[in-house]
Design a protein around this motif. Structure first.
Motif, PDB file in Angstrom:
ATOM      1  N   GLY A  30       0.755  -1.433   0.068  1.00 19.89           N
ATOM      2  CA  GLY A  30       0.107   0.072   0.119  1.00 19.89           C
ATOM      3  C   GLY A  30       0.913   1.249   0.034  1.00 19.89           C
ATOM      4  O   GLY A  30       0.319   2.348   0.452  1.00 19.89           O
ATOM      5  N   LYS A  33      -0.792   4.186  -1.606  1.00 23.46           N
ATOM      6  CA  LYS A  33      -1.906   4.874  -0.746  1.00 23.46           C
ATOM      7  C   LYS A  33      -1.428   5.077   0.580  1.00 23.46           C
ATOM      8  O   LYS A  33      -2.201   5.903   1.361  1.00 23.46           O
ATOM      9  CB  LYS A  33      -3.017   3.689  -0.574  1.00 23.46           C
ATOM     10  CG  LYS A  33      -3.475   3.447  -1.991  1.00 23.46           C
ATOM     11  CD  LYS A  33      -4.805   2.212  -1.872  1.00 23.46           C
ATOM     12  CE  LYS A  33      -5.572   2.237  -2.607  1.00 23.46           C
ATOM     13  NZ  LYS A  33      -5.144   1.643  -3.905  1.00 23.46           N
ATOM     14  N   TYR A  35      -0.226   3.769   3.192  1.00 28.94           N
ATOM     15  CA  TYR A  35      -0.530   3.153   4.330  1.00 28.94           C
ATOM     16  C   TYR A  35       0.883   2.812   5.044  1.00 28.94           C
ATOM     17  O   TYR A  35       1.717   2.411   4.317  1.00 28.94           O
ATOM     18  CB  TYR A  35      -1.091   1.798   4.036  1.00 28.94           C
ATOM     19  CG  TYR A  35      -2.524   1.753   3.387  1.00 28.94           C
ATOM     20  CD1 TYR A  35      -3.470   2.531   3.941  1.00 28.94           C
ATOM     21  CD2 TYR A  35      -2.786   1.121   2.296  1.00 28.94           C
ATOM     22  CE1 TYR A  35      -4.779   2.506   3.821  1.00 28.94           C
ATOM     23  CE2 TYR A  35      -4.261   1.366   1.718  1.00 28.94           C
ATOM     24  CZ  TYR A  35      -5.188   1.875   2.522  1.00 28.94           C
ATOM     25  OH  TYR A  35      -6.501   1.780   2.098  1.00 28.94           O
TER      26      TYR A  35
END
Length: 91
Positions: A30, A33, A35
């Motif tokens: 991730g 994104k 994360y």
């Protein structure tokens, strides 16, 4: 119960039914994104557990057993290590 499937295996040694293999792919942790690896690991594990549970329910009255596999990209090893603990075999 005999033939019952556990988190460790979809088709136990006692289960002589033919086996259907289910596979997921884990391609990253991730990063795109933003994360953290811990958050990515939790999300991957939660999704995998939900999918495995649905498949387990579908196979309770089936003449087929099942096995769960995860194709893990090298960059995703760290955030997908927990899949083995929830009944997946990592490849």
């Amino acid at each position: 119960a005999p033939g019952e499937q556990t988190a460790d295996a979809g088709a136990s040694d006692r289960d002589e039914r033919p086996v259907v293999a289910y596979a997921v792919t884990i391609t990253g942790c991730g990063e795109s994104k933003h994360y953290s690896k811990a958050d990515a690991s939790n999300l991957i594990t939660q999704g995998a557990v939900v999918l495995r549970h649905s498949i387990k329910l579908a196979h309770e009255s089936s003449r087929y057993g099942f096995e769960m596999y995860a194709f893990v990209h090298p960059s995703a090893r760290e955030c997908s290590a927990s899949l083995n603990k929830v009944g997946y075999k990592s490849l």
